[in-house]
Design an enzyme around this catalytic site. Sequence first.
Site, mmCIF file in Angstrom:
data_model
loop_
_atom_site.group_PDB
_atom_site.id
_atom_site.type_symbol
_atom_site.label_atom_id
_atom_site.label_comp_id
_atom_site.label_asym_id
_atom_site.label_seq_id
_atom_site.Cartn_x
_atom_site.Cartn_y
_atom_site.Cartn_z
ATOM 1 N N ARG A 224 -61.744 -2.170 20.829
ATOM 2 C CA ARG A 224 -61.037 -1.004 21.391
ATOM 3 C C ARG A 224 -62.018 -0.087 22.111
ATOM 4 N NH1 ARG A 224 -58.546 1.424 15.987
ATOM 5 N NH2 ARG A 224 -60.753 1.143 15.488
ATOM 6 N N LYS B 112 -51.659 10.700 15.459
ATOM 7 C CA LYS B 112 -52.295 11.878 14.861
ATOM 8 C C LYS B 112 -52.440 13.014 15.885
ATOM 9 C CE LYS B 112 -54.901 9.802 11.050
ATOM 10 N NZ LYS B 112 -54.333 8.451 11.066
ATOM 11 N N SER C 112 -59.746 9.244 10.741
ATOM 12 C CA SER C 112 -58.393 8.690 10.853
ATOM 13 C C SER C 112 -57.765 8.456 9.479
ATOM 14 C CB SER C 112 -58.422 7.387 11.652
ATOM 15 O OG SER C 112 -57.163 7.113 12.206
ATOM 16 N N SER D 198 -52.411 5.243 14.587
ATOM 17 C CA SER D 198 -53.064 6.544 14.392
ATOM 18 C C SER D 198 -53.259 7.355 15.661
ATOM 19 C CB SER D 198 -54.419 6.354 13.691
ATOM 20 O OG SER D 198 -54.213 6.099 12.312
#
Length: 324
Positions: free
Chosen positions: A306, A126, A171, A123
């Site tokens: 993350r 994006k 997301s 993602s």
Amino acid sequence: MLTAPSSSVTRRAIAPSRPLFFCALLAILAAGGACATTPPPSPPPAGEAAPPAAAQGAGAPAAAQGASAPAGAPAARTEIDEGGAELLRAEGVDGAFVLFDASKGVTHVVNPDRAAAGYVPASTFKIPNTLIGLETGVIPDERFSLKWDGVKRGVPDWNRDHDLASAMKHSVVWFYQEVARRIGPERMQAHLDALHYGNRDISGGIDRFWLTGGLRVSPHEQIDFLRRLHAGSLPCSARSLDILKRIIVLEQTPAYTLRGKTGLEYDERSTTGWLVGYVERGADTYFYATVLLGKGSDHGRIMPLRRSLTRTLLKRHGALPEDA
């Protein structure tokens, strides 16, 4: 590296007459002018932080286009962060972290080999997908919205209508898959080529190539792309860039603005988790890219890591204040 075997040649000294000597010299000059030569690569722009020697592969661009530092900026250099690598090992994950400190011209790298390799962007795509949607008119403006198709998906926030900002915030994969389908393969390929994003491979389906298809991008390439985005040197309108920058703000305080996008892709064998973006802190800008790698069963652990590991590493290098 393969090298051509050397060969010995027996030479006889010949004392040519003067006319023959000049004829031979002219022939040599003419032949040299007719040879096609490959020019040496252009040097990186001033202030460009070249990746470490281990990162000089396909995954580590030698120079960021249009992202050069201002005149008088300190010479670029790369520092390997062994302490950062220890932080990843302590959490039981593999991966890499790259931080470019634009004011100092320093690139900090955790695990150089990993930082030079390409991974599915998930993602984080994006970000370019939004730009391409805006530039093609598929996304007319920031108020662009799509109706939920009624299919229940595993993430509760996806099971409703979304506009551009909420689709980025949560997301929403189905939203951006529809954007990609409306862009279509030909326009998508043309824009990815113009953006110089990753390996530009859209094989695997127009609505899957960044998830399970052929697209790959390295942490160094993420940094390169983000620098060009911030500098306004991508082949996009200022309007498209402004819209994108607004919707990728993660935190905004009087002390700093943190922009970024997560990414996660996993199957039964492996997990790839991302967080990429940049921090504006006063007059300084820091560009970062974190990729974490694990087994397929690690995705639940990698999701929060993350953010937490990236935050720790940003503080470690002064991109965020200690109390952030």
